[in-house]
Design a protein around this motif. Structure first.
Motif, PDB file in Angstrom:
ATOM      1  N   GLU A 150      -5.719   2.031   8.120  1.00  0.00           N
ATOM      2  CA  GLU A 150      -4.499   2.037   7.307  1.00  0.00           C
ATOM      3  C   GLU A 150      -3.718   3.330   7.486  1.00  0.00           C
ATOM      4  OE1 GLU A 150      -5.854  -0.881   3.653  1.00  0.00           O
ATOM      5  OE2 GLU A 150      -6.469   1.212   3.612  1.00  0.00           O
ATOM      6  N   LYS A 202       0.809  -1.222   0.000  1.00  0.00           N
ATOM      7  CA  LYS A 202       0.000   0.000   0.000  1.00  0.00           C
ATOM      8  C   LYS A 202       0.838   1.266   0.000  1.00  0.00           C
ATOM      9  CE  LYS A 202      -3.949  -2.332   0.995  1.00  0.00           C
ATOM     10  NZ  LYS A 202      -5.379  -2.206   1.223  1.00  0.00           N
ATOM     11  N   SER A 216      -5.791   9.793   1.473  1.00  0.00           N
ATOM     12  CA  SER A 216      -7.221   9.829   1.113  1.00  0.00           C
ATOM     13  C   SER A 216      -7.707   8.531   0.466  1.00  0.00           C
ATOM     14  CB  SER A 216      -7.476  10.998   0.158  1.00  0.00           C
ATOM     15  OG  SER A 216      -6.718  10.816  -1.028  1.00  0.00           O
ATOM     16  N   GLN A 217      -6.777   7.698   0.027  1.00  0.00           N
ATOM     17  CA  GLN A 217      -7.147   6.421  -0.593  1.00  0.00           C
ATOM     18  C   GLN A 217      -7.107   5.269   0.401  1.00  0.00           C
ATOM     19  OE1 GLN A 217      -4.053   6.684  -3.555  1.00  0.00           O
ATOM     20  NE2 GLN A 217      -5.544   7.072  -5.175  1.00  0.00           N
ATOM     21  N   MET A 218      -6.828   5.584   1.648  1.00  0.00           N
ATOM     22  CA  MET A 218      -6.712   4.534   2.654  1.00  0.00           C
ATOM     23  C   MET A 218      -7.804   4.661   3.706  1.00  0.00           C
ATOM     24  SD  MET A 218      -2.637   4.095   3.240  1.00  0.00           S
ATOM     25  CE  MET A 218      -2.198   5.780   3.083  1.00  0.00           C
ATOM     26  N   SER A 219      -8.143   3.523   4.318  1.00  0.00           N
ATOM     27  CA  SER A 219      -9.082   3.540   5.439  1.00  0.00           C
ATOM     28  C   SER A 219      -8.405   4.177   6.650  1.00  0.00           C
ATOM     29  CB  SER A 219      -9.501   2.108   5.768  1.00  0.00           C
ATOM     30  OG  SER A 219      -8.403   1.392   6.305  1.00  0.00           O
ATOM     31  N   GLY A 220      -9.211   4.493   7.661  1.00  0.00           N
ATOM     32  CA  GLY A 220      -8.662   5.089   8.883  1.00  0.00           C
ATOM     33  C   GLY A 220      -7.608   4.217   9.534  1.00  0.00           C
ATOM     34  N   LEU A 222      -0.232   4.398  -2.054  1.00  0.00           N
ATOM     35  CA  LEU A 222      -1.524   5.072  -1.857  1.00  0.00           C
ATOM     36  C   LEU A 222      -1.364   6.388  -1.108  1.00  0.00           C
ATOM     37  CD1 LEU A 222      -3.834   2.060  -0.844  1.00  0.00           C
ATOM     38  CD2 LEU A 222      -3.687   3.208  -3.081  1.00  0.00           C
TER      39      LEU A 222
HETATM   40  P1  ADP Z   1     -12.716   0.433   6.407  1.00  0.00           P
HETATM   41  O1  ADP Z   1     -12.922  -1.041   6.642  1.00  0.00           O
HETATM   42  O2  ADP Z   1     -11.761   1.018   7.398  1.00  0.00           O
HETATM   43  O3  ADP Z   1     -13.983   1.205   6.260  1.00  0.00           O
HETATM   44  P2  ADP Z   1     -12.411   1.140   3.637  1.00  0.00           P
HETATM   45  O4  ADP Z   1     -13.708   0.521   3.210  1.00  0.00           O
HETATM   46  O5  ADP Z   1     -12.280   2.602   3.740  1.00  0.00           O
HETATM   47  O6  ADP Z   1     -11.953   0.475   5.017  1.00  0.00           O
HETATM   48  O7  ADP Z   1     -11.262   0.619   2.693  1.00  0.00           O
HETATM   49  C1  ADP Z   1     -11.185  -0.739   2.305  1.00  0.00           C
HETATM   50  C2  ADP Z   1     -10.015  -0.908   1.337  1.00  0.00           C
HETATM   51  O8  ADP Z   1     -10.236  -0.112   0.152  1.00  0.00           O
HETATM   52  C3  ADP Z   1      -8.718  -0.450   1.899  1.00  0.00           C
HETATM   53  O9  ADP Z   1      -7.750  -1.459   1.686  1.00  0.00           O
HETATM   54  C4  ADP Z   1      -8.342   0.829   1.152  1.00  0.00           C
HETATM   55  O10 ADP Z   1      -6.959   0.847   0.875  1.00  0.00           O
HETATM   56  C5  ADP Z   1      -9.127   0.726  -0.125  1.00  0.00           C
HETATM   57  N1  ADP Z   1      -9.627   2.056  -0.511  1.00  0.00           N
HETATM   58  C6  ADP Z   1     -10.519   2.819   0.154  1.00  0.00           C
HETATM   59  N2  ADP Z   1     -10.766   3.969  -0.492  1.00  0.00           N
HETATM   60  C7  ADP Z   1      -9.982   3.967  -1.594  1.00  0.00           C
HETATM   61  C8  ADP Z   1      -9.768   4.888  -2.678  1.00  0.00           C
HETATM   62  N3  ADP Z   1     -10.401   6.060  -2.749  1.00  0.00           N
HETATM   63  N4  ADP Z   1      -8.862   4.547  -3.612  1.00  0.00           N
HETATM   64  C9  ADP Z   1      -8.207   3.383  -3.557  1.00  0.00           C
HETATM   65  N5  ADP Z   1      -8.372   2.460  -2.581  1.00  0.00           N
HETATM   66  C10 ADP Z   1      -9.242   2.744  -1.611  1.00  0.00           C
END
Ligand code: ADP
Ligand code: ADP
Length: 228
Positions: free
Chosen positions: A142, A130, A136-140, A133
């Protein structure tokens, strides 16, 4: 590793945030800092990081009196401390790998070291694939892992975490706590301010409770709240 001797902190507006506080934290400990809002937790953390100076008393970190320390020594002292925050504080225009690399660059690491260290640390926090990334592309969860990677990459003696699970759901919080426990097992001292009673009660670590700027409880294998 950390010693407070009769430390009081009165802010310029007259608020007494810490009152004659004496405490010791040894190398390798895992300590929860608890107490209601306004109890003085953030002030205690700021004194260790030397963002504030005490009004009275002395603060020692790693054998040095950091109150009397010269200003030019402060950056070197701070490199021995990794900070992790509730709101992550990542650089939004940089990828996960660049955020971690930046922490190395400012301590003067070579390009070669950075190339070697960043993937190693990202793997340690479970973000092997990862690094490219943006926050903004990662979950909290992460994003918090990136913060932890940034905090440990310079191999600090101490990690200070201020409400690190405050913005995370319970499952993610536990994953983050496992990571802190893993880091602690490798020898890094951890001081964590938290309001997460479930985590404190389950982990059975030392608990220092502050109230009105005083230590009201300090227990090995403590709980979040002792009064019923
Ligand atoms: P959570 O379980 O914390 O809610 P998310 O649903 O936000 O997690 O994210 C799930 C996965 O999707 C993560 O591995 C994250 O890296 C990926 N992800 C989330 N948003 C984006 C984005 N805008 N672009 C690329 N990857 C994303
Ligand atoms: P906690 O982190 O436990 O919520 P703080 O250390 O932030 O506690 O605050 C302790 C007390 O000091 C509170 O009464 C707070 O309002 C006050 N305080 C904190 N920072 C400042 C400041 N920079 N100036 C004036 N008062 C402050």
């Amino acid at each position: 590793m950390i010693q407070f001797y009769n430390v009081s902190k009165v802010y310029d507006n007259g608020v007494k945030a810490l009152s004659d506080l004496t405490l010791h934290i040894k190398k390798g400990e895992f300590v929860f800092l608890v107490g209601p809002s306004g109890a003085g937790k953030s002030t205690l953390i700021k004194l260790i990081f030397r963002e504030e100076l005490p009004t009275r008393g002395q603060v020692m970190f790693n054998g040095k009196n950091i109150v009397r320390m010269k200003g030019r020594e402060v950056p070197y002292m701070r490199r021995k401390i990794g900070m992790v925050f509730q709101d992550f504080r990542l650089l939004p225009q940089k990828t996960a790998a660049e955020n971690v690399a930046f922490a190395l660059e400012i301590t003067g690491a070579s390009g070669k070291e950075i190339k070697r260290m960043v993937p190693e640390v990202l793997e340690q926090v479970g973000l092997k694939d990862k690094g490219h990334l943006l926050p903004s592309q990662m979950s909290g969860g992460e994003q918090q892992r990136v913060c932890i990677a940034r905090a440990i990459v310079n191999n600090p003696l101490l990690i200070i975490a201020d409400e690190p699970t405050g913005n995370l759901d319970p499952d993610t919080s536990w994953e983050i706590m496992k990571l802190f426990q893993d880091i602690n097992r490798r020898g890094t001292t951890i001081l964590m301010a938290t309001h997460d009673s479930g985590i404190v009660d389950t982990m059975k670590k030392r608990v220092i409770a502050l109230s009105n700027g005083c230590v009201v409880r300090d227990e090995e294998s403590g709980v979040y709240r002792c009064e019923l």
